[in-house]
Design a protein around this motif. Structure first.
Motif, PDB file in Angstrom:
ATOM      1  N   ASP A 355      44.004  66.817   6.678  1.00  0.00           N
ATOM      2  CA  ASP A 355      45.254  67.279   6.059  1.00  0.00           C
ATOM      3  C   ASP A 355      46.352  67.537   7.094  1.00  0.00           C
ATOM      4  O   ASP A 355      47.424  68.048   6.758  1.00  0.00           O
ATOM      5  N   GLY A 356      46.089  67.211   8.363  1.00  0.00           N
ATOM      6  CA  GLY A 356      47.083  67.380   9.404  1.00  0.00           C
ATOM      7  C   GLY A 356      47.008  68.694  10.146  1.00  0.00           C
ATOM      8  O   GLY A 356      47.677  68.861  11.172  1.00  0.00           O
ATOM      9  N   THR A 357      46.237  69.635   9.655  1.00  0.00           N
ATOM     10  CA  THR A 357      46.103  70.908  10.361  1.00  0.00           C
ATOM     11  C   THR A 357      45.314  70.719  11.651  1.00  0.00           C
ATOM     12  O   THR A 357      44.484  69.810  11.753  1.00  0.00           O
ATOM     13  N   VAL A 358      45.577  71.581  12.623  1.00  0.00           N
ATOM     14  CA  VAL A 358      44.923  71.484  13.922  1.00  0.00           C
ATOM     15  C   VAL A 358      44.047  72.722  14.136  1.00  0.00           C
ATOM     16  O   VAL A 358      44.541  73.852  14.084  1.00  0.00           O
ATOM     17  N   GLU A 359      42.767  72.494  14.359  1.00  0.00           N
ATOM     18  CA  GLU A 359      41.825  73.573  14.658  1.00  0.00           C
ATOM     19  C   GLU A 359      41.695  73.672  16.178  1.00  0.00           C
ATOM     20  O   GLU A 359      41.374  72.688  16.847  1.00  0.00           O
ATOM     21  N   ARG A 360      41.952  74.867  16.723  1.00  0.00           N
ATOM     22  CA  ARG A 360      41.863  75.055  18.164  1.00  0.00           C
ATOM     23  C   ARG A 360      40.610  75.855  18.504  1.00  0.00           C
ATOM     24  O   ARG A 360      40.377  76.927  17.947  1.00  0.00           O
ATOM     25  N   CYS A 361      39.835  75.331  19.413  1.00  0.00           N
ATOM     26  CA  CYS A 361      38.542  75.905  19.743  1.00  0.00           C
ATOM     27  C   CYS A 361      38.403  76.011  21.255  1.00  0.00           C
ATOM     28  O   CYS A 361      39.025  75.248  21.996  1.00  0.00           O
ATOM     29  N   SER A 362      37.565  76.926  21.730  1.00  0.00           N
ATOM     30  CA  SER A 362      37.404  77.094  23.163  1.00  0.00           C
ATOM     31  C   SER A 362      36.049  77.697  23.483  1.00  0.00           C
ATOM     32  O   SER A 362      35.404  78.323  22.636  1.00  0.00           O
ATOM     33  N   VAL A 363      35.646  77.520  24.735  1.00  0.00           N
ATOM     34  CA  VAL A 363      34.416  78.138  25.214  1.00  0.00           C
ATOM     35  C   VAL A 363      34.565  79.653  25.193  1.00  0.00           C
ATOM     36  O   VAL A 363      33.647  80.387  24.801  1.00  0.00           O
ATOM     37  N   ALA A 364      35.736  80.140  25.565  1.00  0.00           N
ATOM     38  CA  ALA A 364      35.971  81.584  25.611  1.00  0.00           C
ATOM     39  C   ALA A 364      35.829  82.223  24.237  1.00  0.00           C
ATOM     40  O   ALA A 364      35.334  83.346  24.108  1.00  0.00           O
ATOM     41  N   ALA A 365      36.248  81.497  23.201  1.00  0.00           N
ATOM     42  CA  ALA A 365      36.168  82.036  21.842  1.00  0.00           C
ATOM     43  C   ALA A 365      34.771  81.910  21.242  1.00  0.00           C
ATOM     44  O   ALA A 365      34.493  82.479  20.189  1.00  0.00           O
ATOM     45  N   GLY A 366      33.906  81.139  21.886  1.00  0.00           N
ATOM     46  CA  GLY A 366      32.529  81.020  21.412  1.00  0.00           C
ATOM     47  C   GLY A 366      32.301  79.949  20.373  1.00  0.00           C
ATOM     48  O   GLY A 366      31.183  79.857  19.840  1.00  0.00           O
ATOM     49  N   ASP A 367      33.320  79.135  20.043  1.00  0.00           N
ATOM     50  CA  ASP A 367      33.104  78.079  19.054  1.00  0.00           C
ATOM     51  C   ASP A 367      32.946  76.706  19.707  1.00  0.00           C
ATOM     52  O   ASP A 367      32.907  75.679  19.028  1.00  0.00           O
ATOM     53  N   VAL A 368      32.858  76.685  21.028  1.00  0.00           N
ATOM     54  CA  VAL A 368      32.507  75.483  21.784  1.00  0.00           C
ATOM     55  C   VAL A 368      31.534  75.908  22.880  1.00  0.00           C
ATOM     56  O   VAL A 368      31.732  76.937  23.524  1.00  0.00           O
ATOM     57  N   ARG A 369      30.480  75.113  23.071  1.00  0.00           N
ATOM     58  CA  ARG A 369      29.518  75.379  24.147  1.00  0.00           C
ATOM     59  C   ARG A 369      29.625  74.274  25.189  1.00  0.00           C
ATOM     60  O   ARG A 369      29.759  73.104  24.844  1.00  0.00           O
ATOM     61  N   TYR A 370      29.531  74.660  26.452  1.00  0.00           N
ATOM     62  CA  TYR A 370      29.658  73.705  27.551  1.00  0.00           C
ATOM     63  C   TYR A 370      28.317  73.511  28.232  1.00  0.00           C
ATOM     64  O   TYR A 370      27.599  74.470  28.516  1.00  0.00           O
ATOM     65  N   GLU A 371      27.940  72.251  28.469  1.00  0.00           N
ATOM     66  CA  GLU A 371      26.741  71.922  29.241  1.00  0.00           C
ATOM     67  C   GLU A 371      27.188  71.153  30.469  1.00  0.00           C
ATOM     68  O   GLU A 371      27.793  70.085  30.345  1.00  0.00           O
ATOM     69  N   PRO A 372      26.917  71.672  31.667  1.00  0.00           N
ATOM     70  CA  PRO A 372      27.425  71.020  32.881  1.00  0.00           C
ATOM     71  C   PRO A 372      26.787  69.654  33.116  1.00  0.00           C
ATOM     72  O   PRO A 372      25.728  69.347  32.565  1.00  0.00           O
ATOM     73  N   SER A 373      27.429  68.872  33.921  1.00  0.00           N
ATOM     74  CA  SER A 373      26.935  67.542  34.244  1.00  0.00           C
ATOM     75  C   SER A 373      25.704  67.633  35.131  1.00  0.00           C
ATOM     76  O   SER A 373      25.475  68.632  35.816  1.00  0.00           O
ATOM     77  N   GLY A 374      24.901  66.574  35.082  1.00  0.00           N
ATOM     78  CA  GLY A 374      23.771  66.443  35.990  1.00  0.00           C
ATOM     79  C   GLY A 374      24.080  65.364  37.004  1.00  0.00           C
ATOM     80  O   GLY A 374      25.199  64.835  37.068  1.00  0.00           O
TER      81      GLY A 374
END
Length: 404
Positions: A355-374
């Protein structure tokens, strides 16, 4: 622009201690001292798609029905849900073995040319070629794919899709070169695996040889259901598929979909008997063209998705909508590779919804998880909670926050 000492407190509170100083100067810091002009690169999403085709005597119409709807399936794959798609497709059959008691003799046949091996892509005349899978960029993808899924009806009547997949994606086949009869090169590092099972009967898979379930001439019973306690459990096969790794040691994301013997109305599995002038035959409830119940088939798909969005009935008159739903599974990953990300705490992911809306997410907010490279693999971002990706998303962007 230089990170300043106090102004960004509201922007990046997790990055600041009680002392008012720049984290750029901390030992080992990866925080950039200025805003970069380039955003982190989101790599194309890699998916290896493995169709598992029942090639028993009852499957001619169903194979043809799948082949007819492949253009829509491929088009949906290419649409991509807002991300570039990098996919390839291969086909194996459900034939591994067949054990039958016939006229008092216990007979076992093994299908050595199948048994999890990628099947040859036929040429326009129907003759096998050296090609064992088709790249998504192949200009003749649809035509080749159509020919490939029509595997004929000379295969085993004791369908074993779980065992066929296990053989296909584990050693020795998974690492043996195609020129030597294996599947080596099909599964790529960093790629997800989507398995699509197409069958009208129950799974009868076992790791044991000889196979423990014996078929007889009695068509009024489903032997694989009656002797199900002898089979390798669904839980064990599921565990095998969940513990796959690529050559870098990274876990391989596995998706599973089934077009199988379940009810048309509610996807339930249940055995019923049809009494006819030619004898009594078993099928699944509310699935008149099936040849047995789908208890194990349903149980496996439910392991992967409790909502059973990955399951549909083989008894449908057409498979277009079913294949479009499976394409959504292939295109909507809940993780993405990223490079050029200096520090995950600075990452902001923007999902543009239909619908054109933009969802903003971040590691700090807890709605994105980061896995480092190997050593041999890229870093990954995993979507969580309200930031789960949707099939109709139009764009996915990763940006780096900066202050100044």
């Amino acid at each position: 622009m230089k990170l300043r000492t106090c102004a960004p407190l509201l922007l990046l509170p997790a990055l600041w201690g009680a002392a008012c100083k720049s984290p750029v100067d901390d030992p080992g810091s990866t925080l950039p001292g200025k805003c970069e002009s380039e955003s982190p690169v989101v790599a194309p999403q890699k998916t290896d798609i493995l169709f598992v085709i029942d090639n028993s005597s009852s499957m001619a119409e169903e194979q043809e029905g799948i082949a007819q709807e492949l253009p829509a399936f491929v088009e949906a794959l290419e649409a991509g849900g807002g991300l570039a798609q990098d996919f390839r497709v291969g086909v194996i059959t459900t034939s591994v073995y067949r054990r039958v008691l016939f006229q008092g003799q216990d007979q076992v046949r093994y299908y050595e040319g199948e048994s999890g091996r990628l099947q040859a892509v036929p040429d326009t005349g129907g003759q096998p070629t050296d090609e064992r899978f088709i790249e998504g960029t192949d200009p003749f993808l649809v035509e080749k794919f159509r020919r490939l899924v029509e595997q004929g009806t000379m295969g085993s009547g004791q369908e074993t899709p779980f065992e066929a997949v296990r053989l296909a994606v584990t050693e020795p086949l998974a690492t043996t070169a195609i020129s030597e009869g294996g599947n080596g090169g099909f599964l790529r590092d960093g790629a997800r695996l989507l398995v699509v099972v197409v069958t009208d009967e129950e799974d009868c898979s076992s790791k044991a040889r000889p196979p423990p379930v014996v078929l007889t001439e009695d068509t009024s019973v489903d032997h694989c259901t009656e002797q199900g306690d002898k089979l390798t459990s669904v839980d064990e096969y599921f565990s095998d598929f969940q513990n796959l790794h690529d050559a870098t040691g990274a876990s391989r994301e596995v998706l599973w979909a089934t077009i199988g013997p379940v009810a048309l109305t509610d996807k339930r599995a249940g055995l019923v008997q049809d009494v006819t002038s030619n004898g009594t035959f078993v099928r699944n409830v509310d699935c008149p063209t099936s040849n047995g119940p789908g208890f194990r088939q349903r149980a496996m798909t439910e392991k992967f998705d409790q909502d059973l969005r990955n399951l549909d009935s083989i008894c449908k008159t057409g498979y277009r909508d079913t294949l479009l739903g499976i394409a959504e599974l292939a295109t909507v990953a809940q993780s993405i590779d990223v490079v050029n990300l200096p520090d995950p705490r600075l990452a902001q992911v923007e999902l543009t919804r239909a619908d054109g809306t933009v969802e903003r997410c971040s590691v700090a907010a807890g709605d994105v998880r980061y896995e480092p490279s190997g050593e041999d693999r890229s870093a990954r971002l995993y979507f969580l909670g309200s930031c789960l990706r949707r099939a109709d998303d139009t764009k996915v962007e990763v940006k780096v926050l900066c202050a100044g």
